[in-house]
Design an enzyme around this catalytic site. Structure first.
Site, PDB file in Angstrom:
ATOM      1  CG  ASP A  88      29.042  40.720  31.108  1.00  0.00           C
ATOM      2  OD1 ASP A  88      30.001  40.781  30.297  1.00  0.00           O
ATOM      3  OD2 ASP A  88      29.323  40.763  32.484  1.00  0.00           O
ATOM      4  CD  GLU A 153      33.782  43.773  32.969  1.00  0.00           C
ATOM      5  OE1 GLU A 153      34.856  44.209  33.709  1.00  0.00           O
ATOM      6  OE2 GLU A 153      32.582  44.026  32.989  1.00  0.00           O
TER       7      GLU A 153
END
Length: 397
Positions: A88, A153
């Protein structure tokens, strides 16, 4: 055939891979995006076309989005060195600060520009092509080569590594590298992190006209006193740890919310936030207990009411030993390929390394680059990407 020469031959392939990654935004739904599903789908197909067995673990978040995580484990040994890399990215922020489209990779002057190139695109390309090279050369690695490409994350890993760990993929005798903090020339290896505690304080006083302050309770004055008294944390929790810069725990007021639209009112409410970065020698609950003591004392003295909300409480876990096997392996690989001994350090930021350290799995954080994550015109150096792939491969031969 020389492993490192073969990795050099994949230079253009790595540039192509990271360019494709950049062009598929993977912003968390909490950050206004659609999540990682499209990027994960591309990476899964890419790895399968390269001949790898890819396991996919998908967790649906509270907004209804699928949050995929991909796992590859190559080899037949009883231990694995894992590369845990998040897929991400954060949003690009103010587009006027970018010199190019953040989601179109620009290759220029031996650099690749684009959102997510540094955080965490480079390690994806380095790890994947280190693995491809070892497999294509039919080498028998000393350890299994594991790659976990994880979601979420940037917003706490609830639908990423925290869920994936519960799948019992990672064993106690495994070792983990988290390439999620860039170190210039690769001269440092992160073996410790500070715990993180974010708090929100809501100070409630009594609103009156500013001409008669004695009739009210000025929430701004109470907030100022509370902030001043919270400085006692520096005196109470004053240990130093040479791994970190700064060496101490830090306790700082940060964001303040707007309280009034006019000047001539004594405010009844103030809200502010507090960021603590705490050495691993302390438990976060110790800090919270002492803050509550300070808060109650200020309430008693000022007659105001002060609410406290925990926004983020993230315990760091134990420090990875300097003489642990993963530190030695990585240090030796860097020394052989680059000619210097890297220095073990701690950082104040947080990575998913802490989740493995809490399981007593030896874990380090390392990759080579500039500290440009989350910045406009984020970039990587192509040589760093290729040379990191060589270091990653060296761990297994």
């Amino acid at each position: 055939m020389n492993t490192f020469d073969e990795i050099e031959k994949h230079r253009k392939d790595m540039i192509e891979l990271i360019s494709r990654i950049v062009e598929i935004p993977a912003i968390s739904p909490k950050g206004g995006g659609e999540g990682e599903e499209k990027r994960a789908s591309f990476l899964k197909k890419f790895l399968e076309e390269k001949g790898f067995d890819v396991k996919e673990f998908i967790y649906k978040d509270d907004l209804g989005f699928n949050r995929p995580n991909l796992v590859v484990n190559y080899g037949n040994k009883d231990r694995t060195i894992w590369f845990v890399i998040h897929i991400d990215t954060v949003s690009p922020g103010d587009l006027s600060l970018w010199q190019s489209d953040p989601f179109k990779a620009v290759v220029k002057d031996n650099k690749i520009y684009g959102r997510g190139t540094n955080d965490d695109g480079q390690p994806i390309a380095s790890a994947i092509y280190a693995l491809i090279t070892l497999r294509d050369l039919k080498m028998d690695p000393k350890y299994n080569f594991g790659i976990a490409l994880v979601s979420d994350e940037e917003f706490g890993s609830e639908y990423g590594i925290k869920r994936l760990i519960k799948e019992n993929i990672f064993k106690n005798n495994d070792m983990v590298i988290v390439p999620d903090a860039a170190f210039k020339d690769g001269k440092q290896i992160e073996i410790a992190e500070k715990s993180i505690l974010w708090l929100k304080f809501i100070v409630k006083g009594k609103q009156v006209h500013a001409s008669t302050p004695q009739e009210g309770i000025n929430a701004t004055k109470v907030m100022a006193k509370l902030i001043n008294d919270l400085n006692q944390l520096y005196e109470k929790f004053n240990l130093e740890n040479e791994l970190f810069n700064p060496r101490i725990s830090t306790f700082e007021p940060t964001k303040c919310e707007k309280n009034l639209d006019t000047i001539n009112i004594i405010p009844a409410r103030n809200e502010f936030y507090f960021d603590s970065r705490i050495l691993p020698e302390y438990k976060v609950d110790e800090i919270i207990d002492y803050i509550n003591e300070i808060r109650r004392n200020v309430e008693k003295e000022t007659k105001a009411s002060i609410d406290m909300e925990i926004i983020n409480k993230d315990e760091s876990g134990p420090t990875t030993r300097k003489d642990s096997e993963i530190v030695k392996l990585l240090s030796n690989a860097i020394k052989e390929l680059r000619g210097f001994e890297p220095v073990p350090i701690g950082i104040g930021g947080g990575t998913v390394a802490k989740d493995f350290r809490k399981m007593n799995i030896d874990t380090v954080v390392w990759f080579t680059g500039e500290d440009v994550a989350h910045q406009p015109n984020e970039y990587i150096n192509i040589d760093d990407m290729v040379n990191d792939a060589k270091v990653f491969a060296k761990l297994f031969i």
